[in-house]
Write a protein that holds these residues in place. Structure first.
Motif, PDB file in Angstrom:
ATOM      1  N   ALA A 247       0.843  -1.196   0.000  1.00 42.23           N
ATOM      2  CA  ALA A 247       0.000   0.000   0.000  1.00 42.23           C
ATOM      3  C   ALA A 247       0.875   1.242   0.000  1.00 42.23           C
ATOM      4  N   ALA A 248       0.324   2.307  -0.561  1.00 44.15           N
ATOM      5  CA  ALA A 248       1.013   3.592  -0.610  1.00 44.15           C
ATOM      6  C   ALA A 248       0.306   4.564   0.327  1.00 44.15           C
ATOM      7  N   LEU A 249       1.036   5.027   1.335  1.00 49.78           N
ATOM      8  CA  LEU A 249       0.524   6.078   2.208  1.00 49.78           C
ATOM      9  C   LEU A 249       1.023   7.394   1.636  1.00 49.78           C
ATOM     10  N   CYS A 250       0.220   7.955   0.742  1.00 45.43           N
ATOM     11  CA  CYS A 250       0.585   9.189   0.038  1.00 45.43           C
ATOM     12  C   CYS A 250       0.234  10.373   0.930  1.00 45.43           C
ATOM     13  N   HIS A 251       1.184  11.292   1.088  1.00 46.89           N
ATOM     14  CA  HIS A 251       0.950  12.426   1.967  1.00 46.89           C
ATOM     15  C   HIS A 251       1.528  13.698   1.369  1.00 46.89           C
ATOM     16  N   ARG A 252       1.005  14.820   1.852  1.00 48.58           N
ATOM     17  CA  ARG A 252       1.477  16.135   1.425  1.00 48.58           C
ATOM     18  C   ARG A 252       1.238  17.117   2.577  1.00 48.58           C
ATOM     19  N   GLU A 253       1.826  18.278   2.462  1.00 47.03           N
ATOM     20  CA  GLU A 253       1.570  19.347   3.427  1.00 47.03           C
ATOM     21  C   GLU A 253       0.479  20.251   2.864  1.00 47.03           C
ATOM     22  N   GLY A 254      -0.637  20.295   3.557  1.00 44.31           N
ATOM     23  CA  GLY A 254      -1.746  21.166   3.165  1.00 44.31           C
ATOM     24  C   GLY A 254      -1.757  22.418   4.025  1.00 44.31           C
ATOM     25  N   ASP A 255      -2.730  23.253   3.835  1.00 44.13           N
ATOM     26  CA  ASP A 255      -2.843  24.491   4.598  1.00 44.13           C
ATOM     27  C   ASP A 255      -2.969  24.244   6.103  1.00 44.13           C
ATOM     28  N   ALA A 256      -3.626  23.153   6.470  1.00 48.08           N
ATOM     29  CA  ALA A 256      -3.859  22.852   7.886  1.00 48.08           C
ATOM     30  C   ALA A 256      -2.890  21.795   8.423  1.00 48.08           C
ATOM     31  N   GLY A 257      -1.842  21.453   7.672  1.00 51.57           N
ATOM     32  CA  GLY A 257      -0.889  20.446   8.129  1.00 51.57           C
ATOM     33  C   GLY A 257      -0.847  19.253   7.194  1.00 51.57           C
ATOM     34  N   THR A 258      -0.339  18.150   7.695  1.00 51.37           N
ATOM     35  CA  THR A 258      -0.176  16.939   6.887  1.00 51.37           C
ATOM     36  C   THR A 258      -1.526  16.368   6.486  1.00 51.37           C
ATOM     37  N   GLU A 259      -1.614  15.973   5.219  1.00 49.06           N
ATOM     38  CA  GLU A 259      -2.809  15.323   4.682  1.00 49.06           C
ATOM     39  C   GLU A 259      -2.399  14.015   4.026  1.00 49.06           C
ATOM     40  N   VAL A 260      -3.288  13.009   4.085  1.00 48.64           N
ATOM     41  CA  VAL A 260      -3.056  11.733   3.427  1.00 48.64           C
ATOM     42  C   VAL A 260      -4.139  11.504   2.382  1.00 48.64           C
ATOM     43  N   LEU A 261      -3.780  10.753   1.353  1.00 51.42           N
ATOM     44  CA  LEU A 261      -4.697  10.473   0.252  1.00 51.42           C
ATOM     45  C   LEU A 261      -5.444   9.172   0.506  1.00 51.42           C
ATOM     46  N   LEU A 262      -6.753   9.242   0.458  1.00 49.66           N
ATOM     47  CA  LEU A 262      -7.604   8.056   0.505  1.00 49.66           C
ATOM     48  C   LEU A 262      -8.289   7.908  -0.843  1.00 49.66           C
ATOM     49  N   VAL A 263      -8.498   6.651  -1.246  1.00 52.55           N
ATOM     50  CA  VAL A 263      -9.242   6.364  -2.471  1.00 52.55           C
ATOM     51  C   VAL A 263     -10.387   5.429  -2.119  1.00 52.55           C
ATOM     52  N   SER A 264     -11.421   5.450  -2.930  1.00 57.20           N
ATOM     53  CA  SER A 264     -12.555   4.557  -2.676  1.00 57.20           C
ATOM     54  C   SER A 264     -12.274   3.180  -3.268  1.00 57.20           C
ATOM     55  N   SER A 265     -12.738   2.162  -2.548  1.00 61.76           N
ATOM     56  CA  SER A 265     -12.632   0.795  -3.049  1.00 61.76           C
ATOM     57  C   SER A 265     -13.811   0.531  -3.990  1.00 61.76           C
ATOM     58  N   SER A 266     -13.828  -0.650  -4.592  1.00 59.42           N
ATOM     59  CA  SER A 266     -14.944  -0.984  -5.481  1.00 59.42           C
ATOM     60  C   SER A 266     -16.265  -1.056  -4.723  1.00 59.42           C
ATOM     61  N   SER A 267     -16.203  -1.283  -3.404  1.00 59.89           N
ATOM     62  CA  SER A 267     -17.431  -1.339  -2.602  1.00 59.89           C
ATOM     63  C   SER A 267     -17.747  -0.007  -1.936  1.00 59.89           C
ATOM     64  N   GLY A 268     -16.934   1.031  -2.216  1.00 57.63           N
ATOM     65  CA  GLY A 268     -17.213   2.354  -1.691  1.00 57.63           C
ATOM     66  C   GLY A 268     -16.540   2.692  -0.373  1.00 57.63           C
ATOM     67  N   ARG A 269     -15.760   1.776   0.181  1.00 53.48           N
ATOM     68  CA  ARG A 269     -15.032   2.062   1.424  1.00 53.48           C
ATOM     69  C   ARG A 269     -13.818   2.927   1.117  1.00 53.48           C
ATOM     70  N   TRP A 270     -13.340   3.692   2.103  1.00 51.15           N
ATOM     71  CA  TRP A 270     -12.115   4.466   1.940  1.00 51.15           C
ATOM     72  C   TRP A 270     -10.927   3.599   2.321  1.00 51.15           C
ATOM     73  N   ILE A 271      -9.915   3.611   1.454  1.00 53.83           N
ATOM     74  CA  ILE A 271      -8.720   2.787   1.644  1.00 53.83           C
ATOM     75  C   ILE A 271      -7.497   3.570   1.152  1.00 53.83           C
ATOM     76  N   LEU A 272      -6.322   3.012   1.374  1.00 61.02           N
ATOM     77  CA  LEU A 272      -5.108   3.505   0.727  1.00 61.02           C
ATOM     78  C   LEU A 272      -4.993   2.830  -0.628  1.00 61.02           C
ATOM     79  N   PRO A 273      -4.332   3.451  -1.594  1.00 57.75           N
ATOM     80  CA  PRO A 273      -4.034   2.721  -2.836  1.00 57.75           C
ATOM     81  C   PRO A 273      -3.198   1.491  -2.477  1.00 57.75           C
ATOM     82  N   LYS A 274      -3.659   0.331  -2.901  1.00 58.28           N
ATOM     83  CA  LYS A 274      -2.938  -0.894  -2.564  1.00 58.28           C
ATOM     84  C   LYS A 274      -3.209  -1.973  -3.593  1.00 58.28           C
ATOM     85  N   GLY A 275      -2.331  -2.964  -3.601  1.00 55.12           N
ATOM     86  CA  GLY A 275      -2.499  -4.058  -4.539  1.00 55.12           C
ATOM     87  C   GLY A 275      -1.505  -5.169  -4.277  1.00 55.12           C
ATOM     88  N   TRP A 276      -1.444  -6.094  -5.211  1.00 55.22           N
ATOM     89  CA  TRP A 276      -0.565  -7.259  -5.108  1.00 55.22           C
ATOM     90  C   TRP A 276       0.848  -6.893  -5.549  1.00 55.22           C
TER      91      TRP A 276
END
Length: 153
Positions: A26-55
């Motif tokens: 999995a990739a824990l993608c992060h950046r510095e936003g206006d309010a501090g550190t932010e992480v990227l979440l993506v939706s899964s095929s079932s609509g849950r929030w997850i990190l980008p991940k795979g085999w």
């Protein structure tokens, strides 16, 4: 006789039939936003929030495979990876047919430098930036919640 078979099953035979969890990256993608550190979440095929991940991907290291997933699922075009997994957790891979298998997920942090509006799974996934503590509230998996909570510190 039955108790002897149960003892044999529990002590010697059952461990032979138990498979270790499958491996995902999995990739824990992060950046510095206006309010501090932010992480990227993506939706899964079932609509849950997850990190980008795979085999794992043949011919790529684990961190390279995680970077590929960040591109395909989240549109991360440029990012600086940390070559060492920051943590791993035991989660579940849910397939579209309902099958669920245990997976060890190795998490690699990536400092995001550039996102693309168009990427391979843009039509199938939503993405959002959130503080690590907010992201921990949005994901379902306890192991991932812990990884995000630890990242928030």
């Amino acid at each position: 006789m039955t108790s002897m078979l149960n003892t044999l099953w529990q002590g010697a035979l059952r461990p032979l039939f138990k498979r270790p969890p499958a491996l995902q990256v999995a990739a824990l993608c992060h950046r510095e936003g206006d309010a501090g550190t932010e992480v990227l979440l993506v939706s899964s095929s079932s609509g849950r929030w997850i990190l980008p991940k795979g085999w794992p991907i043949d011919g790529l290291t684990a961190v390279e495979a995680a970077k590929q997933e960040a591109w395909e699922e989240g549109g991360v075009k440029k990012a600086s990876p940390d070559e060492t997994a920051m943590q791993s957790f035991i989660g579940q891979k849910r397939f579209d047919n309902g099958t669920v298998i245990p997976c060890e997920v190795k998490v690699y942090p990536f400092k995001v430098k550039k996102l693309s509006k168009t990427y391979p799974e843009a039509e199938r996934r939503d993405r959002m930036w959130a503080s690590p503590s907010r992201a921990a509230e949005l994901v379902d998996e306890p192991g991932l919640q812990q990884v995000l909570s630890d990242f928030a510190v």
